[in-house]
Write a protein that holds these residues in place. Structure first.
Motif, short mmCIF file in Angstrom:
data_model
loop_
_atom_site.label_atom_id
_atom_site.label_comp_id
_atom_site.label_asym_id
_atom_site.label_seq_id
_atom_site.Cartn_x
_atom_site.Cartn_y
_atom_site.Cartn_z
N VAL A 58 33.62 68.45 26.69
CA VAL A 58 33.01 67.15 26.93
C VAL A 58 33.37 66.70 28.34
CG1 VAL A 58 32.93 64.74 26.19
CG2 VAL A 58 33.19 66.56 24.49
N PRO A 59 32.39 66.27 29.14
CA PRO A 59 32.72 65.75 30.47
C PRO A 59 33.72 64.60 30.39
CG PRO A 59 30.37 66.12 30.28
CD PRO A 59 30.94 66.31 28.91
N GLY A 60 34.66 64.58 31.32
CA GLY A 60 35.65 63.52 31.37
C GLY A 60 36.78 63.67 30.38
N THR A 61 36.92 64.83 29.76
CA THR A 61 37.98 65.08 28.78
C THR A 61 38.75 66.34 29.19
OG1 THR A 61 36.76 64.05 26.98
CG2 THR A 61 38.49 65.59 26.36
N VAL A 62 40.08 66.28 29.01
CA VAL A 62 40.96 67.41 29.34
C VAL A 62 41.44 68.06 28.06
CG1 VAL A 62 43.07 68.12 30.53
CG2 VAL A 62 41.73 66.17 31.41
N LEU A 63 41.18 69.35 27.90
CA LEU A 63 41.67 70.12 26.76
C LEU A 63 42.75 71.08 27.24
CD1 LEU A 63 38.34 70.97 24.89
CD2 LEU A 63 39.99 69.15 24.38
N VAL A 64 43.90 71.06 26.56
CA VAL A 64 45.06 71.85 26.96
C VAL A 64 45.25 72.99 25.96
CG1 VAL A 64 47.55 71.80 27.36
CG2 VAL A 64 46.14 69.84 28.04
N THR A 65 45.43 74.20 26.46
CA THR A 65 45.63 75.36 25.60
C THR A 65 46.97 75.27 24.88
OG1 THR A 65 44.42 76.66 27.25
CG2 THR A 65 45.59 77.87 25.53
N PRO A 66 47.01 75.45 23.55
CA PRO A 66 48.28 75.42 22.83
C PRO A 66 49.14 76.63 23.17
CG PRO A 66 46.39 75.21 21.33
CD PRO A 66 45.85 75.64 22.65
N ALA A 67 50.44 76.51 22.89
CA ALA A 67 51.36 77.63 23.08
C ALA A 67 50.99 78.78 22.13
CB ALA A 67 52.79 77.19 22.82
N ALA A 68 51.28 80.00 22.55
CA ALA A 68 51.08 81.22 21.75
C ALA A 68 49.61 81.46 21.40
CB ALA A 68 51.93 81.20 20.49
N ARG A 69 48.70 80.91 22.17
CA ARG A 69 47.26 81.13 21.96
C ARG A 69 46.62 81.54 23.28
NH1 ARG A 69 45.13 77.89 17.70
NH2 ARG A 69 46.70 77.70 16.06
N HIS A 70 45.56 82.29 23.18
CA HIS A 70 44.64 82.46 24.30
C HIS A 70 43.44 81.57 24.03
CE1 HIS A 70 46.92 85.62 26.05
NE2 HIS A 70 46.65 86.53 25.14
N LEU A 71 42.85 81.02 25.08
CA LEU A 71 41.69 80.15 24.93
C LEU A 71 40.48 80.82 25.57
CD1 LEU A 71 41.50 76.33 25.30
CD2 LEU A 71 39.84 77.76 26.51
N LEU A 72 39.39 80.88 24.83
CA LEU A 72 38.12 81.42 25.30
C LEU A 72 37.06 80.32 25.26
CD1 LEU A 72 37.98 84.67 23.10
CD2 LEU A 72 39.13 84.36 25.30
N ILE A 73 36.04 80.48 26.10
CA ILE A 73 34.85 79.65 26.01
C ILE A 73 33.78 80.51 25.34
CG2 ILE A 73 33.19 78.23 27.23
CD1 ILE A 73 36.12 77.33 27.53
N THR A 74 33.33 80.12 24.17
CA THR A 74 32.43 80.94 23.38
C THR A 74 30.98 80.79 23.85
OG1 THR A 74 31.87 79.31 21.68
CG2 THR A 74 33.94 80.53 21.40
N SER A 75 30.12 81.66 23.33
CA SER A 75 28.71 81.61 23.70
C SER A 75 28.02 80.34 23.23
CB SER A 75 27.97 82.84 23.14
OG SER A 75 28.09 82.88 21.73
N GLU A 76 28.65 79.62 22.28
CA GLU A 76 28.12 78.33 21.82
C GLU A 76 28.69 77.17 22.63
OE1 GLU A 76 29.63 80.45 19.60
OE2 GLU A 76 27.75 81.38 18.94
N ALA A 77 29.39 77.50 23.74
CA ALA A 77 30.00 76.49 24.61
C ALA A 77 31.06 75.69 23.88
CB ALA A 77 28.94 75.58 25.22
#
Length: 206
Positions: free
Chosen positions: A77-96
């Motif tokens: 979402v524009p204007g929002t910061v998402l932080v990756t949790p510990a012990a995880r990898h974060l991907l951006i999926t094809s569904e955004a």
């Protein structure tokens, strides 16, 4: 007739990737950003996997932007910061959306900047901005190659303002970094990028 826009994300996305020394760098980058920033922000900092992360809670006190820890399936979402949790990898999926991979104690980089940036590149194309901040090692080097290949933009923190120059230096060594910036200048550069990022192409009729 215009071709349809090929990218799932139709607004800019800024990926802030960092390791050692990252808390101060992230704080200084996020603090000046306005609440009406027309871009989503994703944060990936290497964290010890054995403990829950307080990074989102700390950053929430240092910026006017809403900050929260990313959850699997979250929308960007524009204007929002998402932080990756510990012990995880974060991907951006094809569904955004956000995709989280549980990895526990392996591989050595957690979360992987390379994985985040590569998936962001193919989902966001020219609207992707990778910002490589202070850190040891060379994580993000492959990811920024993907961002560049898909038409995105790459910034790197300069040596003088980096607590550790491993990650920014490795990024710069690729020859694909568009701007090398001092830490105090990165927030303004992000805002400028967010306001000039390509608009979605008109959809084809029918």
């Amino acid at each position: 007739m215009s071709a349809p826009d090929p990218y799932a994300l139709r607004f800019p996305v800024v990926a802030l990737v960092t390791s050692a020394g990252g808390l101060d760098a992230l704080s200084q980058v996020l603090a000046p950003l306005p609440t009406d920033l027309p871009a989503a922000v994703v944060v990936a900092q290497h964290l010890a996997p054995e403990h829950p992360s307080q990074l989102a809670a700390i950053l929430r006190t240092r910026t006017a932007l809403p900050v929260r820890e990313a959850a699997n399936g979250d929308e960007l979402v524009p204007g929002t910061v998402l932080v990756t949790p510990a012990a995880r990898h974060l991907l951006i999926t094809s569904e955004a959306r956000i995709g989280l991979l549980d990895v526990g104690n392996a591989p050595p980089y957690r979360p992987s900047a390379d994985l985040l940036l590569a998936t962001l590149a193919v989902t966001c194309g020219p609207r992707a901005l990778a910002v490589v901040l202070t850190g040891k090692g060379h994580d993000a080097q492959a990811g920024i190659r993907a961002v560049s290949h898909c038409g995105g933009t790459v910034f790197a923190q300069d040596e003088a303002s980096s607590a550790y120059f491993g990650m920014p230096g490795a990024a710069i060594d690729t020859g694909l970094v568009h701007e090398v910036l001092g830490l105090p200048d990165i927030a303004a550069a992000i805002q400028a990028h967010a306001h000039r990022a390509p608009e979605p192409a008109p959809r084809a009729a029918g």
